[in-house]
Design a protein around this motif. Structure first.
Motif, short mmCIF file in Angstrom:
data_model
loop_
_atom_site.label_atom_id
_atom_site.label_comp_id
_atom_site.label_asym_id
_atom_site.label_seq_id
_atom_site.Cartn_x
_atom_site.Cartn_y
_atom_site.Cartn_z
N ALA A 204 0.82 -1.22 0.00
CA ALA A 204 0.00 0.00 0.00
C ALA A 204 0.85 1.26 0.00
CB ALA A 204 -0.92 -0.01 1.22
N GLY A 205 2.18 1.12 -0.03
CA GLY A 205 3.06 2.28 -0.07
C GLY A 205 3.16 3.03 1.24
N LYS A 206 2.97 2.32 2.36
CA LYS A 206 2.96 2.98 3.66
C LYS A 206 4.29 2.86 4.42
CE LYS A 206 -2.03 2.58 4.35
NZ LYS A 206 -3.12 2.14 5.25
N ILE A 207 5.30 2.33 3.74
CA ILE A 207 6.58 2.09 4.42
C ILE A 207 7.69 2.92 3.79
CG2 ILE A 207 8.23 0.32 5.14
CD1 ILE A 207 5.35 -0.10 6.19
N LYS A 208 8.52 3.49 4.66
CA LYS A 208 9.74 4.15 4.20
C LYS A 208 10.94 3.56 4.94
CE LYS A 208 7.80 8.68 2.98
NZ LYS A 208 7.86 10.14 3.25
N VAL A 209 12.02 3.36 4.21
CA VAL A 209 13.28 2.96 4.81
C VAL A 209 14.28 4.07 4.53
CG1 VAL A 209 15.17 1.29 4.82
CG2 VAL A 209 12.82 0.50 4.54
N ASN A 210 14.84 4.62 5.59
CA ASN A 210 15.76 5.75 5.45
C ASN A 210 15.14 6.89 4.64
OD1 ASN A 210 17.75 4.42 6.97
ND2 ASN A 210 18.51 3.36 5.16
N PHE A 211 13.84 7.13 4.95
CA PHE A 211 13.11 8.28 4.44
C PHE A 211 12.73 8.16 2.96
CE2 PHE A 211 15.90 9.38 7.91
CZ PHE A 211 15.02 9.95 8.81
N LYS A 212 12.84 6.96 2.39
CA LYS A 212 12.43 6.73 1.00
C LYS A 212 11.43 5.59 0.97
CE LYS A 212 16.65 8.44 -1.22
NZ LYS A 212 15.99 9.65 -1.73
N SER A 213 10.34 5.78 0.20
CA SER A 213 9.30 4.76 0.10
C SER A 213 9.84 3.49 -0.54
CB SER A 213 8.12 5.28 -0.72
OG SER A 213 7.51 6.38 -0.09
N THR A 214 9.36 2.36 -0.07
CA THR A 214 9.76 1.08 -0.66
C THR A 214 8.63 0.08 -0.53
OG1 THR A 214 11.42 -0.68 -0.64
CG2 THR A 214 10.78 0.21 1.49
N GLU A 215 8.59 -0.85 -1.47
CA GLU A 215 7.65 -1.96 -1.41
C GLU A 215 8.39 -3.29 -1.36
OE1 GLU A 215 4.87 -1.67 -4.61
OE2 GLU A 215 4.26 0.39 -4.12
N THR A 226 16.46 3.55 9.46
CA THR A 226 15.26 4.13 10.05
C THR A 226 14.05 3.62 9.27
OG1 THR A 226 16.40 6.13 10.79
CG2 THR A 226 14.02 6.27 10.54
N LEU A 227 13.07 3.08 9.98
CA LEU A 227 11.86 2.54 9.38
C LEU A 227 10.69 3.43 9.76
CD1 LEU A 227 12.32 -1.23 10.37
CD2 LEU A 227 13.39 0.00 8.48
N PHE A 232 1.92 3.82 12.47
CA PHE A 232 2.61 3.16 13.57
C PHE A 232 3.83 3.94 14.06
CE2 PHE A 232 0.24 -0.17 11.50
CZ PHE A 232 -0.19 -0.98 12.54
N GLY A 233 4.19 5.00 13.37
CA GLY A 233 5.32 5.80 13.80
C GLY A 233 6.64 5.37 13.18
N ARG A 234 7.70 5.66 13.90
CA ARG A 234 9.04 5.47 13.36
C ARG A 234 9.89 4.63 14.30
NH1 ARG A 234 12.08 10.89 12.00
NH2 ARG A 234 10.30 11.04 10.58
N ALA A 235 10.77 3.83 13.70
CA ALA A 235 11.68 3.01 14.50
C ALA A 235 13.07 3.07 13.88
CB ALA A 235 11.19 1.56 14.55
N LYS A 236 14.07 2.80 14.70
CA LYS A 236 15.45 2.79 14.24
C LYS A 236 16.12 1.51 14.73
CE LYS A 236 17.70 6.65 14.47
NZ LYS A 236 18.44 7.82 15.02
N ILE A 237 16.86 0.86 13.83
CA ILE A 237 17.60 -0.34 14.22
C ILE A 237 18.86 0.12 14.93
CG2 ILE A 237 18.70 -2.46 13.43
CD1 ILE A 237 16.87 -2.35 10.97
N LEU A 238 18.87 0.01 16.25
CA LEU A 238 19.97 0.52 17.05
C LEU A 238 21.18 -0.40 17.00
CD1 LEU A 238 17.95 1.76 20.16
CD2 LEU A 238 18.70 3.09 18.18
#
Length: 257
Positions: A204-215, A226-227, A232-238
């Motif tokens: 549905a185009g609702k996901i961004k990885v490092n601020f760029k949309s991806t499917e 950064t996801l 659902f907000g934002r998360a970062k792989i620490l």
């Protein structure tokens, strides 16, 4: 050495631009100011400049707390000043008693003016007070064209950067054990949804990885990614902390509160 091997294929275009900026500074021996860069682009540029003696680098976007910043690449003789970043802070005046404006409304209106996203920095919301940062070179265009947001009449007022809204980021850290580092697997863990529903969000185009949309659900995620998941907000792989005895990955994810 192939410099592209350290980055994702979709980042090649930005890398080429960045290498061109650095080379121009070295050849012309004069500073170069970029448009606003998101945190991932800042990270890439920082890696590319590395220990270059002939090209130094600083970022500024209005305050230390903002995400989007302009980069100044400059030769060793140059002493950067705040004015070099050519930033303007605006406050939006609107009928607060009758309408409610959110980040998405402001961004949508700014983009509808026909300007690139790279010309705008952070949009800052504190209750009903809304500010945004823009490149100074588009000031005349903004003041002439930004008159409405939706059906509401608005106006903008220039402020000093000392009046910027400063909001501290809070990240809640959680540990997960996942079967792989695929994006759809990590999304399922982060959102507490099934993998199938995570794939639906991707489609549905609702996901961004490092601020760029991806499917691409099969994309392998990396430490520092950064996801962003709409709704659902934002998360970062620490951190990626290795595998368990059962060959599963232990990861630490920070969720923006």
């Amino acid at each position: 050495m192939n410099i592209y091997q350290h980055f994702r294929p979709e980042e090649k275009e930005f890398i080429d631009h960045a290498l061109g900026w650095v080379e121009a500074v070295k050849q012309n021996y004069s500073p170069r100011l970029t448009d606003f860069l998101n945190p991932r682009e800042q990270q890439i540029l920082l890696a590319l400049v590395g220990n270059e003696a002939a090209a130094l680098l600083q970022f500024f976007g209005g305050s230390e707390a903002v995400e989007r910043k302009r980069a100044l690449i400059y030769p060793d003789y140059y002493l950067p000043e705040e004015a070099d970043y050519q930033l303007t802070l605006y406050e939006i005046s609107y009928p607060k008693k009758f309408i409610s404006l959110e980040h998405r409304h402001v961004l949508g209106t700014l983009m509808s003016l026909g300007l690139k996203r790279e010309k705008f920095g952070d949009i800052l919301v504190d209750g009903q007070n809304i500010q945004f940062i823009a490149a100074s070179e588009i000031e005349d265009y903004l003041t002439a064209n930004l008159e409405k947001m939706g059906k509401a009449s608005v106006s903008i007022k220039r402020l000093s950067l000392t009046e910027i809204i400063v909001k501290q980021e809070n990240w809640e850290e959680q540990s997960y054990t996942v079967s792989s580092l695929r994006l759809d697997v990590l999304l399922a863990a982060f959102t507490n949804l099934s993998r199938q529903k995570a794939q639906t969000l991707l489609a549905a185009g609702k996901i961004k990885v490092n601020f760029k949309s991806t499917e691409q659900g099969s994309m392998e995620c990396r430490e520092g990614d950064t996801l962003s998941v709409r709704g659902f907000g934002r998360a970062k792989i620490l951190s990626i902390d290795g595998k368990t005895k059962k060959e599963k990955w232990r990861i630490s994810i920070g969720r923006k509160k």
